[in-house]
Enzyme design. Structure first.
Site, mmCIF file in Angstrom:
data_model
loop_
_atom_site.group_PDB
_atom_site.id
_atom_site.type_symbol
_atom_site.label_atom_id
_atom_site.label_comp_id
_atom_site.label_asym_id
_atom_site.label_seq_id
_atom_site.Cartn_x
_atom_site.Cartn_y
_atom_site.Cartn_z
ATOM 1 C CE1 TYR A 164 7.348 5.006 6.001
ATOM 2 C CE2 TYR A 164 9.636 5.017 5.473
ATOM 3 C CZ TYR A 164 8.191 4.888 5.122
ATOM 4 O OH TYR A 164 7.998 4.306 3.910
ATOM 5 C CG ASN A 177 1.129 7.751 -2.556
ATOM 6 O OD1 ASN A 177 1.422 6.919 -1.630
ATOM 7 N ND2 ASN A 177 0.776 8.817 -2.194
ATOM 8 C CB VAL A 192 -2.375 4.561 -2.159
ATOM 9 C CG1 VAL A 192 -2.360 2.870 -2.769
ATOM 10 C CG2 VAL A 192 -0.977 5.120 -1.708
ATOM 11 C CG MET A 198 -4.128 6.583 6.824
ATOM 12 S SD MET A 198 -2.583 7.867 6.560
ATOM 13 C CE MET A 198 -2.996 9.145 7.303
ATOM 14 C CE LYS A 251 -0.197 12.116 -1.125
ATOM 15 N NZ LYS A 251 -0.395 11.973 0.344
HETATM 16 N N1 LIG Z 1 3.692 0.814 2.549
HETATM 17 C C1 LIG Z 1 3.715 1.400 1.408
HETATM 18 O O1 LIG Z 1 4.782 1.286 0.756
HETATM 19 C C2 LIG Z 1 3.088 2.984 1.225
HETATM 20 C C3 LIG Z 1 3.266 3.532 -0.036
HETATM 21 C C4 LIG Z 1 2.647 4.524 0.079
HETATM 22 C C5 LIG Z 1 1.353 4.978 0.937
HETATM 23 N N2 LIG Z 1 1.580 4.294 2.051
HETATM 24 C C6 LIG Z 1 0.364 4.485 2.944
HETATM 25 O O2 LIG Z 1 -0.673 4.823 2.455
HETATM 26 C C7 LIG Z 1 -1.280 5.629 3.277
HETATM 27 C C8 LIG Z 1 -2.106 6.440 2.179
HETATM 28 O O3 LIG Z 1 -1.164 7.337 1.785
HETATM 29 P P1 LIG Z 1 -1.305 8.557 0.846
HETATM 30 O O4 LIG Z 1 0.006 9.325 0.469
HETATM 31 O O5 LIG Z 1 -2.267 7.881 -0.471
HETATM 32 O O6 LIG Z 1 -2.547 9.302 1.515
HETATM 33 P P2 LIG Z 1 -3.313 10.675 1.503
HETATM 34 O O7 LIG Z 1 -3.393 10.870 -0.024
HETATM 35 O O8 LIG Z 1 -2.522 11.623 2.405
HETATM 36 O O9 LIG Z 1 -4.805 10.548 2.065
HETATM 37 C C9 LIG Z 1 -4.865 10.005 3.445
HETATM 38 C C10 LIG Z 1 -6.052 9.144 3.293
HETATM 39 O O10 LIG Z 1 -6.236 8.721 4.921
HETATM 40 C C11 LIG Z 1 -7.514 9.027 5.282
HETATM 41 N N3 LIG Z 1 -7.318 9.289 6.772
HETATM 42 C C12 LIG Z 1 -6.620 9.944 7.301
HETATM 43 N N4 LIG Z 1 -6.651 9.864 8.687
HETATM 44 C C13 LIG Z 1 -7.680 9.134 8.885
HETATM 45 C C14 LIG Z 1 -8.361 8.595 10.188
HETATM 46 N N5 LIG Z 1 -7.824 9.041 11.241
HETATM 47 N N6 LIG Z 1 -9.182 7.610 9.967
HETATM 48 C C15 LIG Z 1 -9.719 7.292 8.678
HETATM 49 N N7 LIG Z 1 -9.098 7.810 7.343
HETATM 50 C C16 LIG Z 1 -8.183 8.646 7.775
HETATM 51 C C17 LIG Z 1 -8.083 10.331 4.720
HETATM 52 O O11 LIG Z 1 -9.299 10.328 4.373
HETATM 53 P P3 LIG Z 1 -10.136 11.637 4.823
HETATM 54 O O12 LIG Z 1 -9.885 12.364 3.179
HETATM 55 O O13 LIG Z 1 -11.396 11.502 4.964
HETATM 56 O O14 LIG Z 1 -9.272 12.632 5.570
HETATM 57 C C18 LIG Z 1 -7.500 9.972 3.258
HETATM 58 O O15 LIG Z 1 -8.249 8.907 2.495
HETATM 59 C C19 LIG Z 1 -0.731 6.165 4.287
HETATM 60 O O16 LIG Z 1 -0.771 5.415 5.596
HETATM 61 C C20 LIG Z 1 0.853 5.731 3.781
HETATM 62 O O17 LIG Z 1 1.692 5.694 4.543
HETATM 63 C C21 LIG Z 1 2.210 2.911 2.044
#
Ligand SMILES: NC(=O)c1ccc[n+]([C@@H]2O[C@H](COP(=O)([O-])OP(=O)(O)OC[C@H]3O[C@@H](n4cnc5c(N)ncnc54)[C@H](OP(=O)(O)O)[C@@H]3O)[C@@H](O)[C@H]2O)c1
Length: 342
Positions: A62, A134, A163, A251, A331
């Site tokens: 990270y 998120n 998100v 992801m 979640k």
């Molecule tokens: N930059 C920032 O400040 C920030 C802040 C918050 C979150 N994030 C990032 O945003 C992303 C989402 O976070 P979250 O907590 O909302 O996630 P989450 O609720 O855990 O959901 C994960 C998502 O990723 C998809 N996914 C997982 N593996 C995949 C793959 N190999 N190919 C395509 N889709 C895939 C899942 O689809 P399925 O349901 O089809 O498995 C689901 O839509 C993460 O990368 C997280 O690190 C970044």
């Protein structure tokens, strides 16, 4: 005072002594908390979340890492259970955000009271514990990168992520329209439409054609990418002239390959966003204002985040296994000793 939860006689935390695969490096270890000294309070864990970034932090990949040994977990809420005599702004029973830097997957922590964010008691714990990363990310993505007016289109991938679902609901509330790419539309489209999604499309090689057909000439001004690879290319190609792609997650760990034609002829901008940096570099009042908006949305039910399952902290390994499972529905949460009492 009606709130008298017990501090466990031997409090534990989910710790790691070396970076690595969570299933290999995490341990559930005794970790007591000292009595609060001047300016301090003791907080008992109520509810915490498992995030993709928690796993990156434990793995050492990270953007910001903790000195080792460390307690895992970034986001959650707890209840104040002990207060030093000189602390007047917090009282026993108050809900606060668990201090992130100390690590959140722990039963109890004693910490500087001035650094804690108070969290309203009148919103459900399973929503309050998810209010800091998120949903604020979704709000800032919608507000900070493009000038959007009601009726404008926003496009995103991983639309069924936490998100993504926040983006759908907050955009809907603001009168914006969302085009949403997902891996499994059969499973997720109905739910996303209930949340206010205007369009849900399979994130596959035919996605651009499907988008163009459904949008009949309308083009999004803002594209939100948390996947990378071909999915990000679809987003870029769908954008209007002068549109903005914001990447905030990866992801698939597949790099973004930027199509040259779009970059030049459509004057597309490619940006990045990291909530962690935003929170650390913004005024405390701005951060509190954004959190306050999220609490308000939760209270008014204009924002609901899906919960797949809730696990006792001692069963953290099952929680992580479930969080990594394909097809989970929302979640995965971890509950601590204050959950039963609230
Ligand atoms: N930059 C920032 O400040 C920030 C802040 C918050 C979150 N994030 C990032 O945003 C992303 C989402 O976070 P979250 O907590 O909302 O996630 P989450 O609720 O855990 O959901 C994960 C998502 O990723 C998809 N996914 C997982 N593996 C995949 C793959 N190999 N190919 C395509 N889709 C895939 C899942 O689809 P399925 O349901 O089809 O498995 C689901 O839509 C993460 O990368 C997280 O690190 C970044």
């Amino acid at each position: 005072m009606s709130y008298t939860p017990d501090i466990p006689s031997e409090p534990h935390a989910v710790c790691y002594h070396a970076a690595g695969k969570p299933s290999e490096v995490l341990r559930y270890e005794p970790l007591p908390a000292a009595d609060p000294q001047a300016g301090e309070v003791t907080v008992l864990l109520e509810m915490a979340v498992v995030h993709p970034s928690d796993l990156g932090m434990i793995a050492g990949t990270y953007g910001r890492l903790r000195p080792l040994p460390a307690v895992a977990g970034r986001e959650g809420v707890g209840r104040v259970v002990r207060v030093a005599p000189d602390v007047s702004h917090l009282q026993i029973g108050d809900r606060v955000r668990m201090p992130e830097d100390a690590g959140v997957w722990r039963e109890v922590v004693t910490t500087d009271a001035a650094t804690l964010h108070p969290v309203p008691n009148d919103i459900p714990a399973d929503q309050a514990c998810m209010a800091f990363i998120n949903p604020p990310t979704a709000l800032l993505l919608l507000n900070e990168f493009a000038k959007l007016n009601p009726g404008d289109w926003v496009i995103q991938n991983a639309a069924n992520s936490a998100v993504g679902e926040s983006v759908i609901q907050l955009a809907h509330f603001a009168g914006l329209r969302t085009a949403n790419l997902v891996r499994s539309p059969q499973k997720t489209a109905a739910r996303l439409k209930e949340l206010g999604a205007d369009l849900v499309v399979a994130d596959d090689k035919d996605a651009l054609g499907a988008l163009n057909a459904a949008l009949s000439g309308k083009k999004p001004l803002l594209a939100l990418n948390s996947i990378g690879g071909p999915s990000a290319i679809t987003l870029i190609r769908s954008l209007a002239d002068n549109g903005v792609l914001v990447t905030f997650g990866g992801m698939t760990a597949d790099p973004i390959r930027f199509p040259t034609r779009e970059f030049i002829f459509k004057n597309i901008t490619c940006r990045g966003f990291w909530m962690d940096r935003w929170a650390r570099t913004s005024a405390k009042s701005s951060v509190s204002e954004v959190f306050g908006k999220i609490y308000e949305h939760i209270r008014n039910a204009t924002l609901r985040l899906a919960v797949d399952s809730i696990w006792p902290i001692a069963d953290y390994a099952s929680a992580l296994e479930r969080a990594a499972a394909y097809g989970r529905d929302g979640k995965v949460l971890i509950k601590g000793p204050a959950a039963a009492a609230s």
